[in-house]
Design an enzyme around this catalytic site. Structure first.
Site, mmCIF file in Angstrom:
data_model
loop_
_atom_site.group_PDB
_atom_site.id
_atom_site.type_symbol
_atom_site.label_atom_id
_atom_site.label_comp_id
_atom_site.label_asym_id
_atom_site.label_seq_id
_atom_site.Cartn_x
_atom_site.Cartn_y
_atom_site.Cartn_z
ATOM 1 N N TYR A 101 0.841 -1.193 0.000
ATOM 2 C CA TYR A 101 0.000 0.000 0.000
ATOM 3 C C TYR A 101 0.885 1.255 0.000
ATOM 4 C CZ TYR A 101 -3.399 3.440 1.423
ATOM 5 O OH TYR A 101 -4.189 4.551 1.478
ATOM 6 N N LYS A 199 -12.289 -0.126 3.880
ATOM 7 C CA LYS A 199 -12.489 -0.910 2.656
ATOM 8 C C LYS A 199 -13.563 -1.982 2.890
ATOM 9 C CE LYS A 199 -9.128 1.768 1.538
ATOM 10 N NZ LYS A 199 -7.734 1.366 1.558
HETATM 11 C C1 LIG Z 1 -6.563 1.834 2.189
HETATM 12 C C2 LIG Z 1 -5.490 0.936 2.657
HETATM 13 C C3 LIG Z 1 -4.691 1.278 3.756
HETATM 14 C C4 LIG Z 1 -4.854 2.591 4.496
HETATM 15 O O1 LIG Z 1 -6.097 2.686 5.087
HETATM 16 P P1 LIG Z 1 -6.896 4.074 5.340
HETATM 17 O O2 LIG Z 1 -8.143 3.635 5.986
HETATM 18 O O3 LIG Z 1 -7.098 4.718 3.988
HETATM 19 O O4 LIG Z 1 -6.032 4.917 6.206
HETATM 20 C C5 LIG Z 1 -3.729 0.369 4.148
HETATM 21 N N1 LIG Z 1 -3.546 -0.803 3.508
HETATM 22 C C6 LIG Z 1 -4.293 -1.158 2.442
HETATM 23 C C7 LIG Z 1 -4.043 -2.462 1.760
HETATM 24 C C8 LIG Z 1 -5.291 -0.301 1.978
HETATM 25 O O5 LIG Z 1 -6.023 -0.639 0.916
#
Ligand SMILES: *Cc1c(COP(=O)(O)O)cnc(C)c1O
Length: 384
Positions: A101, A199
């Site tokens: 990420y 997500k």
């Molecule tokens: C979006 C995401 C993050 C960060 O999360 P946030 O809620 O946007 O701070 C970390 N790891 C992965 C794999 C992600 O998709």
């Protein structure tokens, strides 16, 4: 009763409100709690940053689904992930993947490095690269993301855990893409699991949240919890409530996203306008054998395609394809009900391991045939 994840999630652990017999929880918004006349806090709560009851239902559900001892919610995935690194001490050596990420990778190479962590990025899909990079006595944390954004590299969690533990290091897994339904990293030997609950766990693109789950409530976990309270990266009560609501349909959403992603990957795998499809569910994919072992019920809702560009080049064709989609939405993020598509290389900029002809796809809950047809017409228009 040993209930399956679907039964646990659908009822959010079967919680019923003691006072009202409600099947969904109230939203607690109070920032403070009454002290007893003799100066005690028998309620166990003093102030919201430490003791928000709004967290409890989502935390117990997530920790049950992951098979962990405890879960702590944070204001975002980044707040959760950075709390793990900040629980280390300056000078500690940490290993993280080259493919991961992007924002966290950027933070590790800037803030975390400046703060004194010895950060080393390696090919985490290759256990021999991990074996070579581990420094006995110095390496304190191995950070893994599997499947890893946005090339979907697969790391063998059990192999990584064994190697990390061999030198006294902890293994933490960013399992955002796998969700606890497809992979339970703690069962494979991980010490900590992290989710961007923004997500799949919430699943409706309407909040930011993060979650950490621990195998045991050890000293390291107490440091992480203290960081949440002291740095103040706590989730709001409304968001915690929405997250619990989203979690109730996690199993249905993930099942559908996996099925559609598999169909889309298979449709475009040998397509003349597509140079490559990156998806762990394709037998030809490098990480497929390991993914098959450590993922159950599907290979996730995320895939990437590399667009054939002919004379104009793959980058121009990929960007033009993104310009021509109608049903897919051009946006960052993933794991929502709506399907999203994004040209990652132009977002990540210099130093990215992402090829310029790549589009990342987050498969939502629309009809898979409609999603395929929309991508077909966009690829055709981009290449005409
Ligand atoms: C979006 C995401 C993050 C960060 O999360 P946030 O809620 O946007 O701070 C970390 N790891 C992965 C794999 C992600 O998709």
């Amino acid at each position: 009763m040993n209930l399956k994840p679907a039964s646990l999630a659908a009822q959010a652990l079967g919680w019923i409100d003691d006072k009202t017999r409600a099947v969904t929880p109230p939203i607690h918004v109070s920032s403070t709690y009454i002290r007893d006349p003799d100066n005690q806090f028998r309620s166990g709560r003093a102030y919201v940053r430490d003791h928000n009851p709004a967290f409890e239902q989502a935390e117990s559900l997530i920790s049950t689904l992951e098979g962990g001892a405890h879960c702590a919610l944070f204001a975002s995935g980044m707040a959760a992930a950075t709390a793990v690194f900040q629980a280390l001490a300056p000078g500690d050596h940490v290993l993280a993947p080259k493919v991961m990420y992007w924002s966290l990778r950027k933070w590790l190479l800037s803030f975390a490095t400046h703060w004194g962590l010895q950060v080393e990025l390696i090919d985490m899909a290759d256990p021999s690269a991990l074996r070579t990079a581990l420094r006995p006595g110095r390496t304190k944390l191995v950070w893994v993301e599997t499947p890893a954004n946005p090339l979907w590299d697969i790391t063998d969690i059990a192999a990584a855990a064994q190697l990390a533990h061999g030198v006294g290091a902890r293994l933490a897994v960013d399992s955002t893409v796998a969700t606890p339904l497809l992979t339970r990293p703690i069962e494979h030997g991980a010490d900590l699991v992290m989710h961007s609950a923004t997500k799949y766990l919430n699943g409706h693109s309407d909040l930011t949240a993060g979650a950490l789950i621990t195998r045991e409530a050890d000293d390291f976990w107490q440091r992480i919890r203290a960081i949440r309270v002291d740095l103040g990266g706590t989730l709001g009560s409304f968001e915690a409530w929405l997250l619990t609501r989203g979690l109730r349909t996690l199993h249905v959403r993930v099942e559908r996203a996996c099925r559609s992603a598999q169909a889309i990957a298979e449709h475009f795998e040998h397509h003349p306008r597509v140079a490559a499809v990156l998806y762990p569910g394709l037998p030809a994919f490098a990480g497929h054998a390991v993914a098959k072992r450590q993922m159950q019920g599907g290979f996730g809702g995320m895939l990437s395609i590399r667009v054939n560009g002919g004379d104009r080049g793959g980058e121009a064709a990929a960007i033009a394809t993104a310009a021509h989609v109608a049903l897919w939405k051009r946006a960052t993020s993933l794991g929502g009900t709506e399907s999203l598509l994004e040209h990652r290389a132009s977002i990540e900029g210099a130093g990215t391991p992402v090829p310029p002809d790549l589009l990342r796809l987050s498969v939502g809950l629309e009809d898979a045939g409609d999603l395929i047809a929309d991508l077909e017409q966009a690829l055709a228009r981009a290449q005409s």
